[in-house]
Design a protein around this motif. Structure first.
Motif: not given
Length: 384
Positions: A315-324, A331-332, A343-349, A375-384
């Motif tokens: 493993t190299n990360g932890r799930v911090v957000y989940r939206r069905y 998953y974030r 990441c976007m997964h099938n609903h059965s996962d 980069r303007d100081g940012k390495t990611s964009v996580a849109a809600d």
């Protein structure tokens, strides 16, 4: 342009050989101010014969003002607007809206409530000979599939039917160009998808050039031949839907057109070293040799990466957000490197919040990238 990939020899916008010959509309250095507020600083745009072009951007970006300038509902402070090689604004000339040969479909459809569907469609044809007018109305009612609703009043029609009548009315006088202002915003979600396909079919069968305005990314990508992404009164990128989504030329375009994460990496020879492992150089679009030994940010969409549970060594990360989302689950993941990936997964996962996961890049297309110094100081964009 901001995107480092433009150093490659590939062109960002495939242009037909006849592109210079089939331009219907041209905006040349057009500017618009309201008092001291500069809405459009200096905008240039060419629209090709028979295409559907969508102006896409957030509220306040100037897209509706641009549409109103084209329609003649506003006068530019500077610059020139040319329609079919004729100046309609600028150089001391201003052609009023009714003389431009431009049809407009408004957001609220604006049908006359006291007129039947047939009478609404015929409204702009009062000077036509009766037989020609009736034939034109019949042709358009058949085109929009509402010939059996010709005697219905607007309040007897559904939202989708009202939209089709509004479209037919705008097409009736055979305009040089059709302008659509947020055409699907008044429809419910399910009907929007159906009407996008229907409106595109009608416009293509009518053979008219069209410009649409929207802030809805899915709508723009699904209905358009080309998309012009606007920001603060300027066009950041104009290209096919596939190109603006997969190979955005700026971080704004990347983030506005859906969920976007930026994965930092260092270029070494035939690969890019990232916190998710090596990404082959051949899988990064147009990564020029000038960037050897430098840091870059690779754009990854949620369907470009996959997360799966594993033991501590994997493993190299932890799930911090989940939206069905029904068919899918978003998953974030907060990576051990401190970056955030979606990441976007099938609903059965089934991956739980706080669960440790292994994330891998699994994209089957060339990935876009940007130099790290932008980069303007940012390495990611996580849109809600």
């Amino acid at each position: 342009m901001a995107n480092g990939q433009l150093l490659s020899t590939a062109t960002t916008e495939p242009t037909p050989e006849s592109a210079t010959e089939n331009v219907v509309l041209e905006l040349d250095s057009v500017a618009k101010q309201y008092g001291t507020e500069e809405v459009i600083p200096e905008l240039s745009l060419s629209v090709r014969d028979g295409e559907i072009l969508t102006l896409l951007g957030p509220s306040g970006c100037g897209k509706t003002t641009t549409l109103r300038l084209i329609a003649g509902l506003e006068k530019p402070n500077n610059g020139r607007i040319q329609l079919r090689d004729d100046d309609v604004a600028g150089n001391g000339r201003f052609v009023p809206p009714e003389e431009r040969g431009v049809g407009v479909v408004f957001q609220e459809f604006a049908l006359f409530p006291h007129l039947t569907a047939r009478e609404n469609v015929a409204f702009g044809l009062q000077e036509w000979v009766d037989e020609e007018r009736d034939a034109r109305v019949d042709e358009l009612l058949e085109l929009v599939g509402l010939e059996d609703q010709d005697e219905a009043y607007p309040d007897e029609l559904s939202g989708g039917q009202q939209q089709r009548i509004a479209l037919a009315r705008s097409l009736a006088p055979e305009p040089e160009m059709l302008l659509l202002d947020e055409p699907f915003s008044n429809l419910d979600v399910d009907l929007r998808v159906e009407m996008r396909e229907e409106v595109r079919r009608i416009i293509k069968e009518a053979g008219v050039t069209a410009i649409s305005v929207t802030h809805d990314q899915e709508e723009a990508l699904s209905i358009s031949d080309r998309v012009a992404v606007m920001n603060e009164g300027d066009i950041e990128q104009i290209d096919t839907p596939q190109q603006v989504f997969q190979q955005p030329e700026s971080r704004f375009v990347a983030g506005f057109l859906g969920h976007a994460s930026f994965l930092s990496g260092e270029v070494h020879g035939d690969s890019v070293d990232t916190s998710l492992g090596r990404v082959l150089r051949d899988d990064v679009n147009g990564l020029a040799h000038q960037y050897d030994g430098t840091n870059i940010d690779i754009l990854v969409r949620p369907d470009d990466v996959t997360a799966f549970p594993g033991d501590e060594t994997e493993t190299n990360g932890r799930v911090v957000y989940r939206r069905y989302l029904g068919p899918t689950v978003l998953y974030r993941v907060e990576l051990d490197s401190g970056e955030t990936i979606e990441c976007m997964h099938n609903h059965s996962d089934q991956i739980e919040l706080d669960e440790r996961v292994a994330v891998r890049v699994t994209a089957d297309h060339d990935l876009a990238w940007f130099p790290a110094e932008q980069r303007d100081g940012k390495t990611s964009v996580a849109a809600d």
